[in-house]
Design a protein around this motif. Structure first.
Motif, PDB file in Angstrom:
ATOM      1  N   ALA A   1      33.165  27.901  42.495  1.00 46.72           N
ATOM      2  CA  ALA A   1      33.542  29.102  43.246  1.00 46.72           C
ATOM      3  C   ALA A   1      34.716  29.817  42.579  1.00 46.72           C
ATOM      4  N   SER A   2      35.668  29.046  42.063  1.00 48.34           N
ATOM      5  CA  SER A   2      36.827  29.656  41.421  1.00 48.34           C
ATOM      6  C   SER A   2      36.421  30.407  40.157  1.00 48.34           C
ATOM      7  N   TYR A   3      35.358  29.936  39.491  1.00 51.40           N
ATOM      8  CA  TYR A   3      34.900  30.631  38.281  1.00 51.40           C
ATOM      9  C   TYR A   3      34.400  32.036  38.631  1.00 51.40           C
ATOM     10  N   PHE A   4      33.568  32.135  39.668  1.00 53.17           N
ATOM     11  CA  PHE A   4      33.002  33.438  40.042  1.00 53.17           C
ATOM     12  C   PHE A   4      34.071  34.363  40.608  1.00 53.17           C
ATOM     13  N   VAL A   5      35.011  33.816  41.363  1.00 50.05           N
ATOM     14  CA  VAL A   5      36.100  34.639  41.898  1.00 50.05           C
ATOM     15  C   VAL A   5      37.016  35.117  40.767  1.00 50.05           C
ATOM     16  N   SER A   6      37.335  34.209  39.856  1.00 48.59           N
ATOM     17  CA  SER A   6      38.266  34.538  38.768  1.00 48.59           C
ATOM     18  C   SER A   6      37.667  35.512  37.772  1.00 48.59           C
ATOM     19  N   TYR A   7      36.357  35.596  37.721  1.00 47.16           N
ATOM     20  CA  TYR A   7      35.710  36.498  36.759  1.00 47.16           C
ATOM     21  C   TYR A   7      36.028  37.956  37.055  1.00 47.16           C
ATOM     22  N   THR A   8      36.545  38.222  38.257  1.00 41.24           N
ATOM     23  CA  THR A   8      36.936  39.591  38.581  1.00 41.24           C
ATOM     24  C   THR A   8      38.302  39.939  37.995  1.00 41.24           C
ATOM     25  N   PHE A   9      39.036  38.913  37.472  1.00 39.99           N
ATOM     26  CA  PHE A   9      40.350  39.137  36.875  1.00 39.99           C
ATOM     27  C   PHE A   9      40.197  39.435  35.392  1.00 39.99           C
TER      28      PHE A   9
ATOM     29  N   THR B   1      42.408  39.035  33.067  1.00 42.58           N
ATOM     30  CA  THR B   1      42.978  37.932  32.291  1.00 42.58           C
ATOM     31  C   THR B   1      41.939  36.851  32.052  1.00 42.58           C
ATOM     32  N   PHE B   2      41.230  36.465  33.104  1.00 46.22           N
ATOM     33  CA  PHE B   2      40.234  35.410  32.990  1.00 46.22           C
ATOM     34  C   PHE B   2      39.037  35.864  32.167  1.00 46.22           C
ATOM     35  N   ARG B   3      38.591  37.086  32.391  1.00 42.69           N
ATOM     36  CA  ARG B   3      37.362  37.571  31.772  1.00 42.69           C
ATOM     37  C   ARG B   3      37.511  37.870  30.287  1.00 42.69           C
ATOM     38  N   SER B   4      38.664  38.399  29.880  1.00 39.93           N
ATOM     39  CA  SER B   4      38.767  38.888  28.508  1.00 39.93           C
ATOM     40  C   SER B   4      39.837  38.217  27.653  1.00 39.93           C
ATOM     41  N   ARG B   5      40.791  37.525  28.265  1.00 39.14           N
ATOM     42  CA  ARG B   5      41.895  36.988  27.474  1.00 39.14           C
ATOM     43  C   ARG B   5      41.832  35.479  27.277  1.00 39.14           C
ATOM     44  N   LEU B   6      41.006  34.790  28.048  1.00 39.40           N
ATOM     45  CA  LEU B   6      40.955  33.331  27.958  1.00 39.40           C
ATOM     46  C   LEU B   6      39.756  32.857  27.147  1.00 39.40           C
ATOM     47  N   ARG B   7      39.973  31.850  26.348  1.00 37.98           N
ATOM     48  CA  ARG B   7      38.888  31.207  25.614  1.00 37.98           C
ATOM     49  C   ARG B   7      38.145  30.260  26.550  1.00 37.98           C
ATOM     50  N   PRO B   8      36.945  29.808  26.171  1.00 35.15           N
ATOM     51  CA  PRO B   8      36.154  28.931  27.061  1.00 35.15           C
ATOM     52  C   PRO B   8      36.912  27.709  27.562  1.00 35.15           C
ATOM     53  N   LYS B   9      37.652  27.038  26.674  1.00 36.81           N
ATOM     54  CA  LYS B   9      38.397  25.846  27.096  1.00 36.81           C
ATOM     55  C   LYS B   9      39.453  26.202  28.123  1.00 36.81           C
ATOM     56  N   GLU B  10      40.096  27.348  27.946  1.00 37.31           N
ATOM     57  CA  GLU B  10      41.119  27.770  28.891  1.00 37.31           C
ATOM     58  C   GLU B  10      40.502  28.183  30.220  1.00 37.31           C
ATOM     59  N   LYS B  11      39.295  28.729  30.192  1.00 32.32           N
ATOM     60  CA  LYS B  11      38.619  29.083  31.442  1.00 32.32           C
ATOM     61  C   LYS B  11      38.312  27.824  32.262  1.00 32.32           C
ATOM     62  N   VAL B  12      37.914  26.768  31.586  1.00 30.89           N
ATOM     63  CA  VAL B  12      37.678  25.496  32.282  1.00 30.89           C
ATOM     64  C   VAL B  12      38.978  25.001  32.899  1.00 30.89           C
ATOM     65  N   PHE B  13      40.078  25.063  32.134  1.00 35.99           N
ATOM     66  CA  PHE B  13      41.372  24.618  32.619  1.00 35.99           C
ATOM     67  C   PHE B  13      41.822  25.478  33.799  1.00 35.99           C
ATOM     68  N   TRP B  14      41.542  26.773  33.741  1.00 36.41           N
ATOM     69  CA  TRP B  14      41.903  27.704  34.817  1.00 36.41           C
ATOM     70  C   TRP B  14      41.195  27.311  36.110  1.00 36.41           C
ATOM     71  N   CYS B  15      39.895  27.056  36.032  1.00 33.26           N
ATOM     72  CA  CYS B  15      39.132  26.671  37.231  1.00 33.26           C
ATOM     73  C   CYS B  15      39.533  25.293  37.748  1.00 33.26           C
ATOM     74  N   LEU B  16      39.846  24.387  36.825  1.00 33.08           N
ATOM     75  CA  LEU B  16      40.328  23.070  37.237  1.00 33.08           C
ATOM     76  C   LEU B  16      41.662  23.192  37.975  1.00 33.08           C
ATOM     77  N   SER B  17      42.432  24.210  37.633  1.00 32.53           N
ATOM     78  CA  SER B  17      43.723  24.401  38.290  1.00 32.53           C
ATOM     79  C   SER B  17      43.556  24.643  39.784  1.00 32.53           C
ATOM     80  N   PHE B  18      42.501  25.354  40.175  1.00 36.61           N
ATOM     81  CA  PHE B  18      42.245  25.582  41.593  1.00 36.61           C
ATOM     82  C   PHE B  18      41.936  24.268  42.307  1.00 36.61           C
TER      83      PHE B  18
END
Length: 311
Positions: A53-61, A63-80
């Motif tokens: 759920a955090s992945y789909f919500v964060s995709y509207t940001f 920062t998440f959509r354009s500035r983070l690499r795949p590994k960082e996106k995983v870390f971002w969602c794990l943070s939630f």
């Protein structure tokens, strides 16, 4: 203003939180294998749901959509997921260290419906956490030995406690150590969003460093409880749990917590992403003086040569 009667009742005779809010839980046999499996499974899939759920919500940001690499996106969602678990753990751990002394009276055999539930939830969470962690290592590389050791030992520790149905005090009150997790997650997410120059990031970082000092105090308190109830521990605590407790407590008190405190203190004055050193490009954001660890700046375009090197 007169304090309500129910407040006095809770203060003088603290109820079991789960039974207080869900009276039906009083009759549930928390020792049954089916109950253990159900709660652990629910905790695992709840963690997975929050992650997705955090992945789909964060995709509207942006920062998440354009500035983070795949590994960082995983870390971002794990943070939630970690932040949510940290909040739940903080409430449960604080309750049993500040209000309810059920577990403190007997650190080996003391238990409650809430403590059983907390242990099973922790097992489900750390199964998810270890699965995500090792999957990320396999897919993207990188290896944080301290993080791997901490989560692996936590899973083994909580799993053994769930199996042996004993030593809930160190497990449940130990969940209070997760009080730093929400602030640590916010720290990283603010950093990625380019907010490290704002007062809110600095305030969060100062609180985080302070809570790491609180962690050290709690870990020291565990040594005190081991000493004060040594006869009980020596004669009744299962040996596997005892040695895992000693190993993890020693690792936390003398190595992990001091190391993380030092790193977070340094990060307060030098905001860089030390969770992913392999992704750092050592480029400075000219606007706020913060190191750009994403390797992408909205004001600068990469040359074809730079793109080839990155690929």
């Amino acid at each position: 203003m007169k304090t309500p009667t129910w407040v006095h009742q809770i203060w003088e005779n603290p109820p079991d939180p789960v039974v207080f809010f869900f009276p039906v839980m009083a009759d549930v046999n928390m020792r049954k294998f089916e109950t253990k499996l159900l709660v652990i499974s629910l905790a695992f899939f709840a963690s997975l749901f929050v992650f997705c759920a955090s992945y789909f919500v964060s995709y509207t940001f942006v920062t998440f959509r354009s500035r983070l690499r795949p590994k960082e996106k995983v870390f971002w969602c794990l943070s939630f997921v970690r932040a949510l678990f940290g909040l739940v753990s903080t409430f449960i751990g604080f309750w049993y260290i500040a209000f309810d002394d059920t577990l403190q009276k007997d650190v080996v055999n003391g238990n409650s419906q809430t403590s059983f539930l907390a242990v099973y939830i922790a097992v489900g969470f750390f199964i998810f956490e270890c699965t995500a962690l090792f999957s990320s290592i396999a897919m993207f590389g990188g290896f944080d030995a301290f993080l791997v050791a901490h989560h692996t030992l936590s899973l083994l520790g909580f799993g053994t406690v769930a199996y042996c149905e004993t030593t809930h005090f160190f497990s449940v009150v130990g969940m209070l150590l997760e009080m730093t997790t929400p602030f640590s997650c916010l720290c990283w997410m603010f950093l990625k969003a380019g907010m490290a120059h704002l007062p809110i990031w600095k305030i969060n970082q100062i609180l985080l460093v302070h809570l790491f000092h609180c962690r050290t105090t709690i870990e020291g308190y565990f040594y005190y409880k081991l000493y004060m109830q040594w006869e009980n521990v020596h004669h009744h605590m299962p040996r596997p749990i005892f040695w895992m407790l000693v190993v993890q407590l020693t690792l936390q008190f003398f190595i992990l917590t001091p190391y993380w405190t030092y790193k977070k203190m340094g990060q307060l004055f030098n905001p860089v992403d030390w969770n992913h050193p392999e992704l750092q490009k050592n480029k400075s954001d000219s606007k706020n003086g913060v190191t750009d660890v994403t390797g992408s700046s909205p004001k600068k375009s990469k040359s074809k040569k730079g793109l080839k090197k990155e690929n």
